[in-house]
Design a protein around this motif. Structure first.
Motif, mmCIF file in Angstrom:
data_model
loop_
_atom_site.group_PDB
_atom_site.id
_atom_site.type_symbol
_atom_site.label_atom_id
_atom_site.label_comp_id
_atom_site.label_asym_id
_atom_site.label_seq_id
_atom_site.Cartn_x
_atom_site.Cartn_y
_atom_site.Cartn_z
ATOM 1 N N ALA A 1 0.841 -1.196 0.000
ATOM 2 C CA ALA A 1 0.000 0.000 0.000
ATOM 3 C C ALA A 1 0.876 1.246 0.000
ATOM 4 C CB ALA A 1 -0.921 -0.022 1.224
ATOM 5 N N ALA A 2 0.287 2.399 -0.335
ATOM 6 C CA ALA A 2 1.021 3.679 -0.353
ATOM 7 C C ALA A 2 0.077 4.796 0.053
ATOM 8 C CB ALA A 2 1.596 3.955 -1.738
ATOM 9 N N GLY A 3 0.652 5.885 0.607
ATOM 10 C CA GLY A 3 -0.170 7.007 1.010
ATOM 11 C C GLY A 3 0.661 8.150 1.556
ATOM 12 N N THR A 4 0.000 9.278 1.729
ATOM 13 C CA THR A 4 0.683 10.474 2.232
ATOM 14 C C THR A 4 0.930 10.336 3.728
ATOM 15 O OG1 THR A 4 -0.400 11.826 0.560
ATOM 16 C CG2 THR A 4 0.544 12.975 2.448
ATOM 17 N N VAL A 5 2.157 10.689 4.139
ATOM 18 C CA VAL A 5 2.516 10.631 5.558
ATOM 19 C C VAL A 5 3.161 11.947 5.971
ATOM 20 C CG1 VAL A 5 2.827 8.133 5.644
ATOM 21 C CG2 VAL A 5 4.745 9.606 4.982
ATOM 22 N N ASN A 6 3.184 12.203 7.276
ATOM 23 C CA ASN A 6 3.883 13.369 7.822
ATOM 24 C C ASN A 6 5.374 13.053 7.959
ATOM 25 O OD1 ASN A 6 1.600 15.087 8.239
ATOM 26 N ND2 ASN A 6 1.038 13.800 9.993
ATOM 27 N N VAL A 7 6.224 13.999 7.546
ATOM 28 C CA VAL A 7 7.672 13.808 7.646
ATOM 29 C C VAL A 7 8.290 15.051 8.288
ATOM 30 C CG1 VAL A 7 7.791 12.287 5.644
ATOM 31 C CG2 VAL A 7 8.093 14.767 5.336
ATOM 32 N N THR A 8 9.549 14.912 8.669
ATOM 33 C CA THR A 8 10.336 16.054 9.158
ATOM 34 C C THR A 8 11.029 16.690 7.965
ATOM 35 O OG1 THR A 8 10.707 14.982 11.277
ATOM 36 C CG2 THR A 8 12.199 16.789 10.679
ATOM 37 N N TRP A 9 10.814 18.020 7.796
ATOM 38 C CA TRP A 9 11.312 18.725 6.602
ATOM 39 C C TRP A 9 12.583 19.505 6.918
ATOM 40 C CZ3 TRP A 9 9.108 17.386 2.177
ATOM 41 C CH2 TRP A 9 7.792 16.926 2.187
ATOM 42 N N GLN A 10 13.509 19.527 5.954
ATOM 43 C CA GLN A 10 14.705 20.370 5.997
ATOM 44 C C GLN A 10 14.951 20.930 4.593
ATOM 45 O OE1 GLN A 10 18.236 18.771 7.990
ATOM 46 N NE2 GLN A 10 16.996 17.024 8.676
ATOM 47 N N ALA A 11 15.656 22.067 4.527
ATOM 48 C CA ALA A 11 15.990 22.664 3.229
ATOM 49 C C ALA A 11 17.385 23.265 3.304
ATOM 50 C CB ALA A 11 14.973 23.728 2.830
ATOM 51 N N THR A 12 18.184 23.090 2.235
ATOM 52 C CA THR A 12 19.555 23.652 2.210
ATOM 53 C C THR A 12 19.582 25.107 1.796
ATOM 54 O OG1 THR A 12 19.891 22.935 -0.077
ATOM 55 C CG2 THR A 12 20.510 21.392 1.680
ATOM 56 N N GLY A 13 18.508 25.625 1.265
ATOM 57 C CA GLY A 13 18.415 27.038 0.905
ATOM 58 C C GLY A 13 16.958 27.436 0.896
ATOM 59 N N GLY A 14 16.641 28.688 1.212
ATOM 60 C CA GLY A 14 15.257 29.075 1.374
ATOM 61 C C GLY A 14 14.743 28.607 2.723
ATOM 62 N N SER A 15 13.430 28.421 2.866
ATOM 63 C CA SER A 15 12.856 27.985 4.134
ATOM 64 C C SER A 15 11.686 27.048 3.850
ATOM 65 C CB SER A 15 12.384 29.190 4.953
ATOM 66 O OG SER A 15 11.381 29.902 4.254
ATOM 67 N N ILE A 16 11.422 26.185 4.820
ATOM 68 C CA ILE A 16 10.316 25.235 4.671
ATOM 69 C C ILE A 16 9.627 25.088 6.016
ATOM 70 C CG2 ILE A 16 11.751 23.192 5.093
ATOM 71 C CD1 ILE A 16 9.995 21.814 2.885
ATOM 72 N N THR A 17 8.288 25.062 5.993
ATOM 73 C CA THR A 17 7.510 24.944 7.223
ATOM 74 C C THR A 17 7.367 23.472 7.596
ATOM 75 O OG1 THR A 17 5.367 24.795 6.112
ATOM 76 C CG2 THR A 17 6.240 27.010 6.565
ATOM 77 N N THR A 18 6.856 23.235 8.799
ATOM 78 C CA THR A 18 6.629 21.853 9.237
ATOM 79 C C THR A 18 5.564 21.165 8.399
ATOM 80 O OG1 THR A 18 5.047 22.668 10.882
ATOM 81 C CG2 THR A 18 7.331 22.363 11.606
ATOM 82 N N ALA A 19 4.718 21.984 7.720
ATOM 83 C CA ALA A 19 3.681 21.402 6.863
ATOM 84 C C ALA A 19 4.183 21.155 5.449
ATOM 85 C CB ALA A 19 2.459 22.311 6.832
ATOM 86 N N GLY A 20 5.460 21.545 5.138
ATOM 87 C CA GLY A 20 6.016 21.262 3.825
ATOM 88 C C GLY A 20 5.948 22.399 2.839
ATOM 89 N N ARG A 21 5.585 23.625 3.279
ATOM 90 C CA ARG A 21 5.557 24.753 2.339
ATOM 91 C C ARG A 21 6.959 25.350 2.245
ATOM 92 N NH1 ARG A 21 0.926 29.174 1.528
ATOM 93 N NH2 ARG A 21 0.135 27.317 0.477
ATOM 94 N N TYR A 22 7.538 25.224 1.040
ATOM 95 C CA TYR A 22 8.896 25.742 0.796
ATOM 96 C C TYR A 22 8.805 27.107 0.114
ATOM 97 C CZ TYR A 22 13.526 26.294 -1.257
ATOM 98 O OH TYR A 22 14.753 26.779 -1.624
ATOM 99 N N THR A 23 9.563 28.115 0.657
ATOM 100 C CA THR A 23 9.628 29.455 0.070
ATOM 101 C C THR A 23 11.061 29.723 -0.372
ATOM 102 O OG1 THR A 23 7.873 30.248 1.530
ATOM 103 C CG2 THR A 23 9.237 31.923 0.434
#
Length: 570
Positions: A76-98
Motif C-alpha cells: 500500500a502507499a499514502g501520504t505521511v507526515n515527515v520532518t522537513w529540511q531545506a539547504t536554501g530558502g525555508s520550509i515549514t513543518t507542513a512542507g511549504r517551501y519558500t
C-alpha cells in the motif's frame, strides 16, 4: 482516514515516478492530506518515501507545497507526515517551501520518523523584469479652483509599467477657457466646471484635470503629504509630494516649504537620508501655516561584499605590506576602510591590515572579515631575502704598530632590511684579524685593508693606515724614595708614545749616585747618607728621567715620615 489508500498493491516500482508526477501537479498547490495522528505506520513497515514534487524551479520568494508518499511492506502507499529540511530558502513543518533571494540549486529533504528519507531538487532562478512600458498619462494638478480669467499651468507625464514617470508629448484641449500647446490654461469668464484634457501625440492615452471656475474661490483647508511613511537606508532618497486640499473637497498645487530631520530635503521635496539610525520627520508647510508630516525610519546599510587590495602581494621574509579594504553596502554605496577582523597565514597582520611576512617561504593568505560574515582574501607569496651588500665599520682606521681595532659588519638585504653581524670571512693586510673582526696592526707603516666577504659574494673593505709610534718621554717609577744605607729599591721605566699611549719597559740605560744600579733598574744604596739620583736614559736617544733617592741610616729612618698628617699608626 487510515493508511490504506487503496493505491494498487500491484503498483510497479517503475510506475512510482508517474504517480509522483501526478502528485506534483496536485501537491504543488495543495499536498495530499496527511494521515490522522496515531494512524501512520511504524517506521519498520515503510519501505521508502517519495517527495512530491521531486524537482521544481522557482523565482525568489515563490513557494511550493511538498508532500511525502510512503510505500509499505504490504504494497500500500499514502501520504505521511515527515520532518522537513531545506539547504536554501525555508520550509515549514507542513512542507511549504519558500525560495530565498539567491539563485542556485538547493535540496528539500523529508525524513519519516527518523527512518526512510527522500530529497527533492529546487532550482532558484532570478528572472530579470521586463523593461517598463508606457501605461498611461497623468495630468497635474488633478483638480484646481480658479477665478474667472485666472491662469493655471498644467503638466502631463507618462506613467510607466514599473511605476516611474517619463516625458510624453501631448496635445492640450479644454471644454471651457483656453489652453496653450504648453499646457498654460486660462479660465473663462463664466463660472462652472470645466475639463482640461491631455492626449498622447501619436497614441491613445489621455488624462483629464477638473477646473472649477467661481467668483468666490474655495479656501485652503489642509496640506496632504505623500507618502505618509518611508523606510530608508543611509544615503537613500525618497521623493515626497504635497498638494493643498480646498474647502470644496478638491486639491490644488500650492507652494510648500519643506523641512526634515535625520537628513536633508530639497525645495522640490527630494529627501536624502542621513547617517544616523532612528525615526525622523518630513514636514510640508503652506504659506498660511497649514502643514502635514510623514514619518521616516532610517536604518544603517549592511555590508554585502568586501574587497581587499592588493589582491596579490610578493614579499620577502620580514617585509611588510599594507592591505586595505572597501565594502559594498546594501544601499548601493561604497565604504572605505570598513571595520574588519584581519587574520593571516605565513606571517602576522595587525588590526589595521598591516601584514609582516614570516620567515617561511611559500604561498599564504590575508583575510578580512566583516561583522556580518562578508569576507575577502589576498594571496601572499613569501620568499627568503638574500644579502645584497656588506658594510664594514669603521670604514677607515688609523693605528700605530701593535694597536688593535675592532671591526663590525652589517648586511643590506634584498627585502630592504638590514642584518647585524652576518656570517662573513675576515681577511686583512698589514696585520692580523680574528674571526670576530679584531684587527692588530703590524710593525710596517703604510696603507692596508680589512676585508669582510659573505658566502653569497657581497663584500666590503675598510682602509687601515699604520704609522710607527715614537717615544716622546721616559718616566721613571718611583719618582722619589727614602732608603737606608745598603737597602735596595727596584726602579722601572715606561715610555710615553707619540700616539698618546704608553710603552712598558722601553730600552734604557740606568745610572745612579750614592749607590749602584744594575741594568734591570735594581738600586743598592751606599753607606753615605744624603740625596742622590737614579737616571734612566733612552738607549739610542736623548730622552731621560730622574728619581730622587734619599739615603739615611737605619737608626734615623722613619718609615712614616712621608705619611699624611692625619695618618695614625696602630
Amino acid at each position: 482516514m487510515n493508511f490504506t489508500f487503496k493505491l494498487a498493491r500491484r503498483l510497479a516500482q517503475s510506475h512510482i515516478i508517474g504517480v509522483l508526477a501526478l502528485g506534483f501537479l496536485a501537491g504543488s498547490c495543495a499536498p495530499g492530506k496527511p494521515l490522522e495522528s496515531g494512524l501512520e505506520p511504524p517506521p519498520d513497515d515503510v519501505l521508502a518515501i517519495h517527495l512530491v514534487p521531486d524537482s521544481v524551479s522557482l523565482n525568489p520568494t515563490e513557494f511550493v507545497d511538498f508532500s511525502a508518499i510512503a510505500e509499505l511492506q504490504s504494497g500500500a502507499a499514502g501520504t505521511v507526515n515527515v520532518t522537513w529540511q531545506a539547504t536554501g530558502g525555508s520550509i515549514t513543518t507542513a512542507g511549504r517551501y519558500t525560495a530565498g533571494s539567491t539563485a542556485g540549486v538547493y535540496r528539500v529533504i523529508g525524513q519519516y520518523q527518523g527512518g526512510p528519507a527522500d530529497t527533492a531538487k529546487v532550482v532558484v532562478t532570478v528572472t530579470a523584469p521586463p523593461p517598463p512600458v508606457l501605461t498611461g498619462i497623468r495630468v497635474t494638478p488633478v483638480t484646481v479652483a480658479l477665478l474667472p480669467g485666472a491662469g493655471q499651468q498644467f503638466a502631463a507625464a507618462g506613467v510607466m509599467s514599473d511605476g516611474s514617470s517619463s516625458t510624453v508629448s501631448v496635445n492640450w484641449t479644454a471644454t471651457g477657457g483656453t489652453v496653450t500647446a504648453g499646457g498654460n490654461y486660462t479660465a473663462p469668464a463664466t463660472s462652472g466646471n470645466y475639463l482640461v484634457v491631455a492626449t498622447q501625440q501619436g497614441g491613445s492615452f489621455s488624462d483629464t484635470a477638473q477646473v472649477s471656475v467661481a467668483v468666490t474661490p474655495p479656501t485652503l483647508t489642509a496640506v496632504l503629504l505623500t507618502p505618509a511613511t518611508a523606510a530608508l537606508e543611509f544615503g537613500r532618497t525618497q521623493q515626497f509630494a504635497a498638494v493643498g486640499q480646498l474647502s470644496d473637497g478638491s486639491t490644488t498645487s500650492i507652494a510648500i516649504t519643506w523641512t526634515a530631520t535625520g537628513g536633508t530635503i530639497t525645495g522640490s521635496g527630494l529627501y536624502t537620508a542621513g547617517s544616523a539610525a532612528g525615526s525622523f520627520r518630513v514636514i510640508a508647510r503652506s504659506a498660511n501655516g497649514l502643514a502635514d508630516t510623514s514619518a521616516v525610519t532610517l536604518t544603517a546599510p549592511t555590508i554585502t561584499a568586501v574587497t581587499i587590495t592588493p589582491a596579490t602581494a610578493s614579499l620577502q621574509s620580514g617585509q611588510t605590506q599594507q592591505f586595505s579594504a572597501s565594502a559594498t553596502l546594501s544601499n548601493g554605496t561604497t565604504q572605505n576602510n570598513p571595520s574588519l577582523t584581519w587574520v593571516a597565514t605565513g606571517g602576522a597582520v595587525n588590526g589595521s591590515g598591516l601584514y609582516t611576512a614570516g620567515a617561511t617561504a611559500g604561498n599564504f593568505r590575508v583575510i578580512g572579515t566583516s561583522s556580518n560574515g562578508r569576507a575577502d582574501s589576498s594571496a601572499v607569496t613569501i620568499s627568503t631575502p638574500t644579502i645584497t651588500a656588506i658594510t664594514v665599520t669603521p670604514a677607515t682606521a688609523s693605528l700605530s704598530n701593535g694597536q688593535t681595532q675592532q671591526f663590525s659588519v652589517s648586511a643590506t638585504l634584498s627585502n630592504g632590511g638590514t642584518q647585524a653581524n652576518p656570517s662573513v670571512t675576515w681577511s686583512a693586510t698589514g696585520g692580523t684579524i680574528t674571526t670576530g673582526g679584531l684587527y692588530t696592526a703590524g710593525s710596517t707603516a703604510g696603507g692596508f685593508r680589512v676585508i669582510a666577504a659573505a658566502a653569497s659574494g657581497p663584500a666590503d673593505t675598510s682602509t687601515v693606515t699604520i704609522t710607527l709610534a715614537t717615544i716622546t718621554a721616559i718616566v721613571v717609577t718611583p719618582a722619589s724614595v727614602t732608603v737606608t744605607t745598603g737597602q735596595t729599591q727596584q726602579f722601572s721605566a715606561s715610555a710615553t708614545l707619540s700616539t698618546g699611549g704608553t710603552q712598558n719597559s722601553p730600552s734604557v740605560t740606568w745610572s745612579a749616585t750614592g749607590g749602584s744600579i744594575n741594568t734591570g733598574g735594581l738600586y743598592t744604596a751606599g753607606s753615605t747618607t744624603g740625596s742622590f739620583r737614579v737616571i734612566a736614559v733612552q738607549q739610542g736617544g736623548t730622552l731621560a728621567d730622574t728619581s730622587l733617592v734619599t739615603v739615611v741610616t737605619a737608626a734615623s729612618f722613619n718609615p712614616y715620615a712621608n705619611r699624611p698628617a692625619n695618618y695614625t699608626v696602630v
